[in-house]
Design an enzyme around this catalytic site. Sequence first.
Site, mmCIF file in Angstrom:
data_model
loop_
_atom_site.group_PDB
_atom_site.id
_atom_site.type_symbol
_atom_site.label_atom_id
_atom_site.label_comp_id
_atom_site.label_asym_id
_atom_site.label_seq_id
_atom_site.Cartn_x
_atom_site.Cartn_y
_atom_site.Cartn_z
ATOM 1 N N HIS A 120 0.852 -1.189 0.000
ATOM 2 C CA HIS A 120 0.000 0.000 0.000
ATOM 3 C C HIS A 120 0.887 1.238 0.000
ATOM 4 O O HIS A 120 2.099 1.159 0.196
ATOM 5 C CB HIS A 120 -0.956 0.021 1.204
ATOM 6 N N ASP A 159 -2.469 -19.163 12.777
ATOM 7 C CA ASP A 159 -1.296 -19.730 13.438
ATOM 8 C C ASP A 159 -1.203 -19.236 14.873
ATOM 9 O O ASP A 159 -1.093 -18.032 15.137
ATOM 10 C CB ASP A 159 -0.033 -19.321 12.667
ATOM 11 N N SER A 214 2.801 -5.102 6.721
ATOM 12 C CA SER A 214 2.345 -4.812 5.361
ATOM 13 C C SER A 214 3.425 -5.170 4.346
ATOM 14 O O SER A 214 4.581 -4.770 4.491
ATOM 15 C CB SER A 214 1.997 -3.329 5.220
#
Length: 325
Positions: free
Chosen positions: A154, A276, A291
């Site tokens: 992003h 997980d 990210s």
Amino acid sequence: MKKLRVILCAVLALVMILCAPQNVYVAAERQMVYVGGFPIGISVDAGGLLVESVTGVETEYGTVEVEGLQKGDIIKTVDGADVLSVDDISELLTDEKATVELLRDGRLISVEITPVIEAYSLKPRLGVKIKDKVYGVGTVTFVREDGKYAALGHEIYDGETGVHIPFAGGHVHACKVIGVKRGKKGEAGAILASITVEKVYGDVVCNNSFGIAGKFSAKFDKSELLPLATRDEVKIGKAQIKTAVNGTPEYYDIEIIKASKQPSRKEKGMVLRITDKRLLDSTGGVVRGMSGSPIIQNGKVIGAVTHVFLNDFTKGYGVYADWLN
């Protein structure tokens, strides 16, 4: 007759090959990349001087605010001269009115500003805290064999002001994870890391809604080569992400719970859930700094982690590998 059948079979085989060359070429030309998952420090030039906050100037009469500047402004010129560093401002300001050209809300405007003389330095000041670069931490998604990378998933923007930074170049730096801040209600957690600005690993040549890209000039630790998947290959179900929340890149189990059909380039193509237990115990789910973490399914890189759900940190968005820079 037997000879004719042999000839017909040969012709049919040739027609089948010629009619389906695309699949053959797709398999042969599928792009292979080194899987990322490691953190980088990022510096992006502001293309001027970003006003981080309005502080006022300390004078013998108290704090005086200079009218004309706002938080989030990007100062481009002073009296027609370009400003790219804090030193530029100091050299250009006088105690007289100055014409300042700046970007505000994406528009280029000019304002008249009268600097104020600071009490202890006796120099003209604007009464603002400014910076020429925006720093951040992200994760590399993949690196091509020629050293070109894709990261973050992003756009990078200034976290202090929330301002979009018009792209003016940048660099990637050495980065060391020092801890994790878990999220709390309405506020995402974050990977805590230190950036070694002196260690430049490469450049940033673009910064847009699908992340940053550039080329490594320094050596990086090459990991396994995997093919890039197309968005049509992404399936609902089990997958993994590779990320370095504890300092070392590791694979963690996730589940793709939504995969949108996207005929054109768009963000947030996937919704994922962290399953997980190790990652949940460590971070509580998706956190800032994660990210760009590559998403792997069926032995292919299918995309990157981009955003977290603020009402459920175990969920996040992903962008398809098709759309990465």
